[in-house]
Design a protein around this motif. Structure first.
Motif, PDB file in Angstrom:
ATOM      1  N   UNK A   1       0.748  -1.204  -0.076  1.00  0.00           N
ATOM      2  CA  UNK A   1       0.061  -0.061   0.023  1.00  0.00           C
ATOM      3  C   UNK A   1       0.780   1.434   0.029  1.00  0.00           C
ATOM      4  N   UNK A   2       1.929   1.095   0.894  1.00  0.00           N
ATOM      5  CA  UNK A   2       3.030   2.461   0.662  1.00  0.00           C
ATOM      6  C   UNK A   2       3.546   2.551  -0.428  1.00  0.00           C
ATOM      7  N   UNK A   3       4.008   1.334  -1.175  1.00  0.00           N
ATOM      8  CA  UNK A   3       4.761   1.639  -2.303  1.00  0.00           C
ATOM      9  C   UNK A   3       3.607   2.203  -3.247  1.00  0.00           C
ATOM     10  N   UNK A   4       2.424   1.735  -3.335  1.00  0.00           N
ATOM     11  CA  UNK A   4       1.615   1.947  -4.400  1.00  0.00           C
ATOM     12  C   UNK A   4       1.242   3.524  -4.283  1.00  0.00           C
ATOM     13  N   UNK A   5       1.057   3.876  -3.107  1.00  0.00           N
ATOM     14  CA  UNK A   5       0.917   5.130  -2.827  1.00  0.00           C
ATOM     15  C   UNK A   5       1.896   6.190  -3.333  1.00  0.00           C
ATOM     16  N   UNK A   6       3.087   5.919  -2.975  1.00  0.00           N
ATOM     17  CA  UNK A   6       4.109   6.766  -3.278  1.00  0.00           C
ATOM     18  C   UNK A   6       4.410   6.619  -4.854  1.00  0.00           C
ATOM     19  N   UNK A   7       4.141   5.679  -5.642  1.00  0.00           N
ATOM     20  CA  UNK A   7       4.197   5.536  -6.855  1.00  0.00           C
ATOM     21  C   UNK A   7       3.147   6.520  -7.647  1.00  0.00           C
ATOM     22  N   UNK A   8       1.911   6.317  -7.136  1.00  0.00           N
ATOM     23  CA  UNK A   8       0.709   7.047  -7.726  1.00  0.00           C
ATOM     24  C   UNK A   8       1.194   8.702  -7.626  1.00  0.00           C
TER      25      UNK A   8
ATOM     26  N   UNK B   1       2.146   9.828   8.087  1.00  0.00           N
ATOM     27  CA  UNK B   1       1.116  10.384   8.448  1.00  0.00           C
ATOM     28  C   UNK B   1       1.274  11.782   7.890  1.00  0.00           C
ATOM     29  N   UNK B   2       2.351  12.443   8.224  1.00  0.00           N
ATOM     30  CA  UNK B   2       2.648  13.848   7.831  1.00  0.00           C
ATOM     31  C   UNK B   2       2.543  14.166   6.501  1.00  0.00           C
ATOM     32  N   UNK B   3       3.343  13.151   5.788  1.00  0.00           N
ATOM     33  CA  UNK B   3       3.381  13.265   4.232  1.00  0.00           C
ATOM     34  C   UNK B   3       2.202  13.425   3.659  1.00  0.00           C
ATOM     35  N   UNK B   4       1.173  12.291   4.075  1.00  0.00           N
ATOM     36  CA  UNK B   4      -0.012  12.269   3.439  1.00  0.00           C
ATOM     37  C   UNK B   4      -0.984  13.350   3.756  1.00  0.00           C
ATOM     38  N   UNK B   5      -0.862  13.885   5.108  1.00  0.00           N
ATOM     39  CA  UNK B   5      -1.911  15.118   5.254  1.00  0.00           C
ATOM     40  C   UNK B   5      -1.424  16.543   4.609  1.00  0.00           C
TER      41      UNK B   5
ATOM     42  N   UNK C   1      -3.345  11.874  -7.730  1.00  0.00           N
ATOM     43  CA  UNK C   1      -2.577  12.317  -6.467  1.00  0.00           C
ATOM     44  C   UNK C   1      -3.142  12.079  -5.130  1.00  0.00           C
ATOM     45  N   UNK C   2      -4.597  12.504  -5.137  1.00  0.00           N
ATOM     46  CA  UNK C   2      -5.565  12.501  -4.019  1.00  0.00           C
ATOM     47  C   UNK C   2      -5.345  10.900  -3.641  1.00  0.00           C
ATOM     48  N   UNK C   3      -5.733  10.011  -4.571  1.00  0.00           N
ATOM     49  CA  UNK C   3      -5.686   8.585  -4.190  1.00  0.00           C
ATOM     50  C   UNK C   3      -4.518   7.965  -3.762  1.00  0.00           C
ATOM     51  N   UNK C   4      -3.359   8.611  -4.065  1.00  0.00           N
ATOM     52  CA  UNK C   4      -1.935   8.154  -3.585  1.00  0.00           C
ATOM     53  C   UNK C   4      -1.746   8.736  -2.267  1.00  0.00           C
ATOM     54  N   UNK C   5      -2.259  10.039  -1.794  1.00  0.00           N
ATOM     55  CA  UNK C   5      -2.054  10.622  -0.545  1.00  0.00           C
ATOM     56  C   UNK C   5      -3.221   9.641   0.573  1.00  0.00           C
ATOM     57  N   UNK C   6      -4.191   9.313  -0.087  1.00  0.00           N
ATOM     58  CA  UNK C   6      -5.196   8.315   0.717  1.00  0.00           C
ATOM     59  C   UNK C   6      -4.413   7.162   0.982  1.00  0.00           C
ATOM     60  N   UNK C   7      -3.803   6.623   0.152  1.00  0.00           N
ATOM     61  CA  UNK C   7      -3.118   5.236   0.458  1.00  0.00           C
ATOM     62  C   UNK C   7      -2.115   5.288   1.653  1.00  0.00           C
TER      63      UNK C   7
ATOM     64  N   UNK D   1      -2.059   7.735   3.858  1.00  0.00           N
ATOM     65  CA  UNK D   1      -2.838   7.873   5.043  1.00  0.00           C
ATOM     66  C   UNK D   1      -3.321   6.402   5.726  1.00  0.00           C
ATOM     67  N   UNK D   2      -3.842   5.698   4.806  1.00  0.00           N
ATOM     68  CA  UNK D   2      -4.125   4.437   5.431  1.00  0.00           C
ATOM     69  C   UNK D   2      -2.859   3.459   5.796  1.00  0.00           C
ATOM     70  N   UNK D   3      -1.910   3.489   5.248  1.00  0.00           N
ATOM     71  CA  UNK D   3      -0.735   2.822   5.476  1.00  0.00           C
ATOM     72  C   UNK D   3      -0.098   3.606   7.117  1.00  0.00           C
ATOM     73  N   UNK D   4      -0.068   4.621   6.932  1.00  0.00           N
ATOM     74  CA  UNK D   4       0.446   5.485   8.368  1.00  0.00           C
ATOM     75  C   UNK D   4      -0.566   5.146   9.398  1.00  0.00           C
ATOM     76  N   UNK D   5      -1.956   4.940   9.424  1.00  0.00           N
ATOM     77  CA  UNK D   5      -2.679   4.661  10.208  1.00  0.00           C
ATOM     78  C   UNK D   5      -2.507   3.340  10.713  1.00  0.00           C
ATOM     79  N   UNK D   6      -2.275   2.328   9.760  1.00  0.00           N
ATOM     80  CA  UNK D   6      -2.012   0.782   9.977  1.00  0.00           C
ATOM     81  C   UNK D   6      -0.684   0.685  11.033  1.00  0.00           C
ATOM     82  N   UNK D   7       0.365   1.508  10.480  1.00  0.00           N
ATOM     83  CA  UNK D   7       1.797   1.426  11.367  1.00  0.00           C
ATOM     84  C   UNK D   7       1.552   1.992  12.802  1.00  0.00           C
TER      85      UNK D   7
END
Length: 244
Positions: free
Chosen positions: A35-42, A107-111, A154-160, A162-168
């Protein structure tokens, strides 16, 4: 006297505990890494694409239509995409404290990205003014601004992220850490080695007692490799422990 139990209705909805258990099973380490890799790639892909198309720049501009990419419009998108990719690789080997730190950074990066995308959606003209002036070399404002689908990418990548950050931050404490097996001998291997040096009645055969003793001493006296020592220390192991 038999007790009667009331069967649960078939259409009953699962409770909060059931949903929590399902969520924990779904958000495993492997899932969070991907999820994190996909979010960064997006985020990286969307930063190279056109986010805003400005048209009708007036007579003072040499062009009448300008395409503004995500990287030109929001400076932090590319950087946060790289952070996501690096965090995804780090999560695959990080232990608990490392996962919490990575989760905080994600979390900070996604926000940051989500707030930037929100600003673009809320007031496109003001957000694109600086980038438009740098591209055209004038202060002319466009008559219309058109958003592309790359903004939502880009919005979808940031959401991914955020999800990964909350899981961590909330679930990674349940993940097992990888234990190093250096300097450890399994019980079965030790038993096989012991039986190989013993006689039929459990006593040492001729010449085996001294040999086994010398072998044990040599195995204990042999210094481990320097790199193995550092690996053991990084895993929280004490190489000087006599039980090793």
């Amino acid at each position: 006297m038999s007790e009667t139990t009331t069967p649960e209705p078939q259409g009953a909805q699962p409770g909060p505990e059931a949903w929590s258990a399902r969520l924990r099973r779904a958000l495993t380490r492997r899932t969070v890494v991907w999820t994190t890799l996909l979010g960064g790639a997006l985020l990286l892909i969307s930063s190279t694409m056109t986010w805003v198309t400005a048209t009708g720049l007036g007579a003072t501009s040499a062009v009448q239509e300008v395409e503004i990419s995500g990287a030109d419009l929001v400076d932090t998108v590319t950087a946060m995409g790289l952070v996501g990719l690096a965090a995804g690789l780090a999560v695959s080997i990080a232990k608990l404290i490392g996962r919490v730190l990575i989760g905080s950074v994600l979390f900070g990066a996604s926000i940051i990205v989500l707030l930037s995308v929100r600003a673009v959606l809320a007031d496109t003209a003001s957000t694109a003014a600086t980038a438009l002036g740098e591209i055209t070399g004038t202060t002319a404002e466009a008559q219309s601004y058109e958003l592309s689908g790359a903004v939502w990418l880009g919005f979808a990548g940031a959401l991914l992220l955020l999800v990964a950050a909350l899981a961590l931050l909330l679930l990674s404490h349940r993940w097992p850490d990888r234990q190093s097996r250096k300097y450890q001998v399994s019980g079965s291997d030790a038993g096989v080695e012991q039986r190989a040096h013993e006689g039929p009645a459990g006593e040492h055969g001729p010449g085996t007692a001294a040999g086994s003793g010398s072998q044990t001493r040599s195995g204990r006296d042999t210094d481990p490799d320097e790199f193995d020592l550092w690996d053991g220390l990084s895993d929280g192991e004490d190489p000087t422990d006599s039980r090793r």
